[in-house]
Design a protein around this motif. Structure first.
Motif, PDB file in Angstrom:
ATOM      1  N   THR A  85      19.592  -9.806 150.941  1.00 17.53           N
ATOM      2  CA  THR A  85      18.552 -10.663 151.494  1.00 17.53           C
ATOM      3  C   THR A  85      18.707 -10.706 153.005  1.00 17.53           C
ATOM      4  O   THR A  85      19.744 -10.323 153.542  1.00 17.53           O
ATOM      5  CB  THR A  85      18.647 -12.092 150.911  1.00 17.53           C
ATOM      6  N   ARG A  86      17.669 -11.170 153.688  1.00 15.56           N
ATOM      7  CA  ARG A  86      17.736 -11.271 155.142  1.00 15.56           C
ATOM      8  C   ARG A  86      18.618 -12.435 155.572  1.00 15.56           C
ATOM      9  O   ARG A  86      18.667 -13.474 154.915  1.00 15.56           O
ATOM     10  CB  ARG A  86      16.335 -11.463 155.721  1.00 15.56           C
ATOM     11  N   SER A  87      19.306 -12.248 156.681  1.00 11.52           N
ATOM     12  CA  SER A  87      20.124 -13.291 157.280  1.00 11.52           C
ATOM     13  C   SER A  87      19.548 -13.658 158.635  1.00 11.52           C
ATOM     14  O   SER A  87      18.823 -12.879 159.247  1.00 11.52           O
ATOM     15  CB  SER A  87      21.573 -12.825 157.437  1.00 11.52           C
ATOM     16  N   SER A  88      19.904 -14.834 159.120  1.00 13.91           N
ATOM     17  CA  SER A  88      19.321 -15.325 160.368  1.00 13.91           C
ATOM     18  C   SER A  88      19.867 -14.615 161.600  1.00 13.91           C
ATOM     19  O   SER A  88      19.229 -14.590 162.643  1.00 13.91           O
ATOM     20  CB  SER A  88      19.555 -16.831 160.503  1.00 13.91           C
ATOM     21  N   ASN A  89      21.044 -14.005 161.497  1.00 15.66           N
ATOM     22  CA  ASN A  89      21.611 -13.278 162.636  1.00 15.66           C
ATOM     23  C   ASN A  89      22.476 -12.129 162.144  1.00 15.66           C
ATOM     24  O   ASN A  89      22.826 -12.053 160.959  1.00 15.66           O
ATOM     25  CB  ASN A  89      22.408 -14.213 163.545  1.00 15.66           C
ATOM     26  N   ALA A  90      22.817 -11.238 163.069  1.00 14.44           N
ATOM     27  CA  ALA A  90      23.537 -10.020 162.708  1.00 14.44           C
ATOM     28  C   ALA A  90      24.917 -10.311 162.128  1.00 14.44           C
ATOM     29  O   ALA A  90      25.355  -9.651 161.183  1.00 14.44           O
ATOM     30  CB  ALA A  90      23.654  -9.107 163.929  1.00 14.44           C
ATOM     31  N   GLN A  91      25.616 -11.297 162.677  1.00 10.90           N
ATOM     32  CA  GLN A  91      26.966 -11.590 162.196  1.00 10.90           C
ATOM     33  C   GLN A  91      26.945 -12.047 160.743  1.00 10.90           C
ATOM     34  O   GLN A  91      27.766 -11.611 159.926  1.00 10.90           O
ATOM     35  CB  GLN A  91      27.612 -12.679 163.077  1.00 10.90           C
ATOM     36  N   ASP A  92      25.995 -12.897 160.375  1.00 19.60           N
ATOM     37  CA  ASP A  92      25.887 -13.346 158.984  1.00 19.60           C
ATOM     38  C   ASP A  92      25.486 -12.210 158.055  1.00 19.60           C
ATOM     39  O   ASP A  92      25.837 -12.207 156.868  1.00 19.60           O
ATOM     40  CB  ASP A  92      24.857 -14.475 158.868  1.00 19.60           C
ATOM     41  N   SER A  93      24.749 -11.239 158.592  1.00 20.47           N
ATOM     42  CA  SER A  93      24.217 -10.166 157.754  1.00 20.47           C
ATOM     43  C   SER A  93      25.254  -9.120 157.366  1.00 20.47           C
ATOM     44  O   SER A  93      24.978  -8.243 156.551  1.00 20.47           O
ATOM     45  CB  SER A  93      23.050  -9.475 158.468  1.00 20.47           C
ATOM     46  N   ILE A  94      26.454  -9.191 157.947  1.00 17.78           N
ATOM     47  CA  ILE A  94      27.469  -8.171 157.651  1.00 17.78           C
ATOM     48  C   ILE A  94      28.653  -8.754 156.880  1.00 17.78           C
ATOM     49  O   ILE A  94      29.695  -8.119 156.758  1.00 17.78           O
ATOM     50  CB  ILE A  94      27.972  -7.490 158.941  1.00 17.78           C
ATOM     51  N   SER A  95      28.492  -9.934 156.336  1.00 23.58           N
ATOM     52  CA  SER A  95      29.569 -10.553 155.557  1.00 23.58           C
ATOM     53  C   SER A  95      29.064 -10.896 154.157  1.00 23.58           C
ATOM     54  O   SER A  95      27.856 -10.984 153.910  1.00 23.58           O
ATOM     55  CB  SER A  95      30.073 -11.822 156.256  1.00 23.58           C
ATOM     56  N   LYS A  96      30.015 -11.064 153.241  1.00 25.31           N
ATOM     57  CA  LYS A  96      29.695 -11.432 151.855  1.00 25.31           C
ATOM     58  C   LYS A  96      28.693 -10.464 151.238  1.00 25.31           C
ATOM     59  O   LYS A  96      27.709 -10.861 150.617  1.00 25.31           O
ATOM     60  CB  LYS A  96      29.185 -12.871 151.783  1.00 25.31           C
ATOM     61  N   LEU A  97      28.968  -9.171 151.419  1.00 25.69           N
ATOM     62  CA  LEU A  97      28.083  -8.143 150.880  1.00 25.69           C
ATOM     63  C   LEU A  97      28.218  -8.059 149.361  1.00 25.69           C
ATOM     64  O   LEU A  97      29.281  -8.290 148.796  1.00 25.69           O
ATOM     65  CB  LEU A  97      28.420  -6.782 151.500  1.00 25.69           C
ATOM     66  N   LYS A  98      27.135  -7.684 148.710  1.00 23.37           N
ATOM     67  CA  LYS A  98      27.154  -7.493 147.256  1.00 23.37           C
ATOM     68  C   LYS A  98      27.637  -6.082 146.930  1.00 23.37           C
ATOM     69  O   LYS A  98      27.686  -5.209 147.789  1.00 23.37           O
ATOM     70  CB  LYS A  98      25.767  -7.764 146.686  1.00 23.37           C
ATOM     71  N   ARG A  99      27.964  -5.852 145.669  1.00 19.29           N
ATOM     72  CA  ARG A  99      28.632  -4.612 145.263  1.00 19.29           C
ATOM     73  C   ARG A  99      27.699  -3.518 144.761  1.00 19.29           C
ATOM     74  O   ARG A  99      28.156  -2.502 144.249  1.00 19.29           O
ATOM     75  CB  ARG A  99      29.678  -4.922 144.196  1.00 19.29           C
ATOM     76  N   GLY A 100      26.393  -3.721 144.915  1.00 18.43           N
ATOM     77  CA  GLY A 100      25.448  -2.743 144.386  1.00 18.43           C
ATOM     78  C   GLY A 100      25.653  -1.346 144.933  1.00 18.43           C
ATOM     79  O   GLY A 100      25.625  -0.358 144.182  1.00 18.43           O
ATOM     80  N   VAL A 101      25.895  -1.236 146.245  1.00 21.59           N
ATOM     81  CA  VAL A 101      26.093   0.079 146.856  1.00 21.59           C
ATOM     82  C   VAL A 101      27.328   0.754 146.276  1.00 21.59           C
ATOM     83  O   VAL A 101      27.343   1.984 146.065  1.00 21.59           O
ATOM     84  CB  VAL A 101      26.194  -0.058 148.390  1.00 21.59           C
ATOM     85  N   PHE A 102      28.363  -0.024 145.979  1.00 22.78           N
ATOM     86  CA  PHE A 102      29.588   0.519 145.384  1.00 22.78           C
ATOM     87  C   PHE A 102      29.300   1.088 143.992  1.00 22.78           C
ATOM     88  O   PHE A 102      29.714   2.195 143.663  1.00 22.78           O
ATOM     89  CB  PHE A 102      30.650  -0.581 145.301  1.00 22.78           C
TER      90      PHE A 102
END
Length: 220
Positions: free
Chosen positions: A131-148
């Motif tokens: 999902t979209r995050s409000s800023n770049a720093q938030d958008s690169i943490s707590k990623l989901k495992r779908g890509v894995f």
């Protein structure tokens, strides 16, 4: 290739040629690093952070028009297929891979459309955050495992991390007002997932790649 597919790709090329690319390359000030790392063939996952609806459009605009038919963004079906007008735009202008993010079915069912695209050697744009995050720093943490899971099930698939910075200011979440802004597009080298690597470690390495790319951004 049948008429329906030809028509869909024609609409997609026209949309990007006359609308998207002029906006991206004229209205936005893009600082692009690592453009040569973009793939020419799939199966590849462009794994990008997500702060704006512009993200997929900017990434797709970096590819030559002749290769655009290979490049497809994974998008939430509940949003991009919610009515016939949005669905038409999503299918013909963006050629999305619809993803049912609230589907509690098995992994094979959940990722069915992604598997089909990778099996056709396509290049898919995936936002691991989901999902979209409000800023770049938030958008690169707590990623989901779908890509894995996708790479584990399709081991020939390559992952290319991409860090987008500033697009959340050009088109913030929750608004429809476009504001020209300087933005960074940082394209990394291939991230290799080892055969027996733990999912948590893989995701942590992806987050580390994002953090390193974010620190190289030049826009404020």
């Amino acid at each position: 290739m049948n008429f329906k597919l030809n028509f869909k790709y024609f609409i997609k090329i026209i949309f990007f040629m006359f609308f998207v690319k002029p906006v991206v390359f004229i209205a936005l000030g893009l600082n692009i690093r690592g453009r040569l790392n973009l793939p020419k063939e799939g199966p590849v996952i462009i794994a990008a952070n997500h702060t704006s609806h512009l993200d997929a459009l900017v990434l797709m605009s970096l590819f030559p028009l002749a290769d655009l038919h290979k490049v497809r963004p994974v998008a939430a079906a509940d949003y991009f297929m919610k009515n016939k007008w949005i669905a038409w735009f999503s299918v013909y202008c963006l050629d999305i891979i619809p993803f049912n993010r609230f589907d509690a079915a098995s992994k094979s069912t959940l990722f069915k459309t992604c598997y089909e695209a990778l099996d056709k050697d396509q290049i898919i744009i995936l936002f691991p955050k989901g999902t979209r995050s409000s800023n770049a720093q938030d958008s690169i943490s707590k990623l989901k495992r779908g890509v894995f899971h996708l790479v584990k099930d399709r081991p020939k698939t390559k992952i290319i991390p991409v860090l987008l910075h500033g697009l959340g200011k050009s088109l913030p979440k929750g608004t429809a007002l476009f504001v020209p802004f300087n933005c960074d597009v940082m394209i990394d080298n291939i991230l290799v997932i080892k055969p027996n690597e733990d999912a948590h470690l893989s995701i942590k390495r992806l987050e580390d790649r994002y953090q390193a790319l974010l620190e190289m951004c030049v826009t404020s």
